[in-house]
Structure formats: structure tokens, C-alpha cells
Design an enzyme around this catalytic site. Structure first.
Site, short mmCIF file in Angstrom:
data_model
loop_
_atom_site.label_atom_id
_atom_site.label_comp_id
_atom_site.label_asym_id
_atom_site.label_seq_id
_atom_site.Cartn_x
_atom_site.Cartn_y
_atom_site.Cartn_z
N HIS A 143 0.81 -1.21 0.00
CA HIS A 143 0.00 0.00 0.00
C HIS A 143 0.85 1.27 0.00
O HIS A 143 0.33 2.35 -0.24
CB HIS A 143 -0.91 -0.01 1.23
N PHE B 149 -3.09 9.17 6.46
CA PHE B 149 -3.41 7.77 6.22
C PHE B 149 -4.15 7.67 4.88
O PHE B 149 -4.81 8.60 4.44
CB PHE B 149 -4.19 7.11 7.36
#
Length: 189
Positions: free
Chosen positions: A19, A64
Site C-alpha cells: 500500500h 493515512f
């Protein structure tokens, strides 16, 4: 001026995960063009520099992944860039083979929550993307566990080549050669 944003999650526990390939590409660009990405601003780590005569802001949003749009919106507004032509977002894509690139000028989120959030904050889906393939989730795996997992040794070798290609693609896009970048890098193998 271009904003080149790589998506990922902040913190050492997420380093080198599937990710975080957006962060990894930004790190390669930073190293190649000697642009320190060490200033905290706009809920991101940013660095200002020049690539082949073009001013750039390198950014690693620190919100995030799923809230990346918050930082991107602040960056776009502050630096007054046209997100359709002066924003490049680099991120992981599970629908592409490990190390495969796909460059696009616009498009849907394709199930990627970071991109979904950026589209929501910008109000449209017209911005350049450099998608870096991290491979399809194996059957029976949890998606979150997969994308937050690490690459195998063989996959890491493929990713190193992909990172170099992504740096080239970003450079070409910044020079107005997005179509050429798409032609060069949007193929398998």
C-alpha cells in the site's frame, strides 16, 4: 508547477508494504533529483524542487491512505495548481501484475479508497495517475492484510524496476509528455 503526490500510510510499521508504493516512488524521485521531502505542511511531508526546469512539490500525505484527499485538496488550493493538468498521484493497484505500470489522465477510483477520497475532495476524477501494480490478492486473503503486507524477494526485484519506470513516467508527465508516457509504460511485461 506540478504537485506529485505518492500515496501511503505514515509510520514505520507500513514501510515497504504494497500500500506504500506511492511513498516509495516519491522517495526515488526525491533521491534522483535531490529534493528533500522533510517539511510538514498541508497534512503532508513535502519537498520543493525542480525537475528538468519544471518546479515541483513532492508530497507524501500523512493523513493515512483513506483520507488522502484532505491533504491533496489543501495542497492544490494552497499552490493554486490546475489538478487536471498539474497534479500527479502515484499509488498501488491490485488489478495490475506486480511491477506493471498504468498511467491515466482520469478515471474512477477502481475500488481504491485513497483515490475515492481524493475524487470526493476534488469533486471530479480528472487528474493524472501513475498506478503501480502490486498483484492481485490471493484467494482467501483479507484485502487489508494483503495490501499492508510485504513483497517477496522476487517481487521486490520487479518493484525496483517498476519504481525506476514510475520515476521516468512522472518526469515525462511533468514535461507535458503524458501521452508518450502512456504509450511507453501502459503495456504488460
Amino acid at each position: 508547477m506540478f504537485i506529485i503526490a505518492g500515496l501511503g500510510n505514515p509510520g514505520s510499521k507500513y514501510e515497504d508494504t504494497r500500500h506504500n508504493v506511492g511513498f516509495d516512488v516519491i522517495d526515488r524521485i526525491s533521491k534522483e533529483y535531490h529534493i528533500a521531502v522533510d517539511t510538514r505542511k498541508h497534512r503532508a511531508l513535502i519537498g520543493k524542487g525542480v525537475i528538468d526546469g519544471v518546479k515541483v512539490i513532492l508530497a507524501k500525505p500523512q493523513t493515512f491512505m483513506n483520507l488522502s484527499g484532505e491533504s491533496i485538496r489543501e495542497l492544490v488550493d494552497y499552490y493554486k495548481v490546475d489538478e487536471a493538468t498539474e497534479l500527479i498521484v502515484i499509488y498501488d493497484d491490485i488489478s495490475l501484475d506486480v511491477g506493471q505500470l498504468r498511467i491515466r489522465k482520469k478515471g474512477s477510483a477502481g475500488g481504491h479508497n485513497g483515490i475515492k477520497n481524493i475524487i470526493a475532495h476534488l469533486g471530479h476524477d480528472v487528474f493524472m495517475r501513475v498506478k503501480v501494480g502490486v498483484g492481485e490478492k490471493p484467494k482467501g486473503y483479507d484485502l487489508a492484510d494483503y495490501v499492508l503486507g510485504h513483497f517477496s524477494k522476487e517481487e521486490k526485484e520487479k518493484m525496483e524496476v517498476a519504481y525506476e519506470k514510475a520515476v521516468q513516467a512522472v518526469r515525462m508527465a511533468g514535461l507535458g509528455e503524458i501521452d508518450e508516457a502512456m504509450n511507453q509504460f501502459n503495456r504488460k511485461g
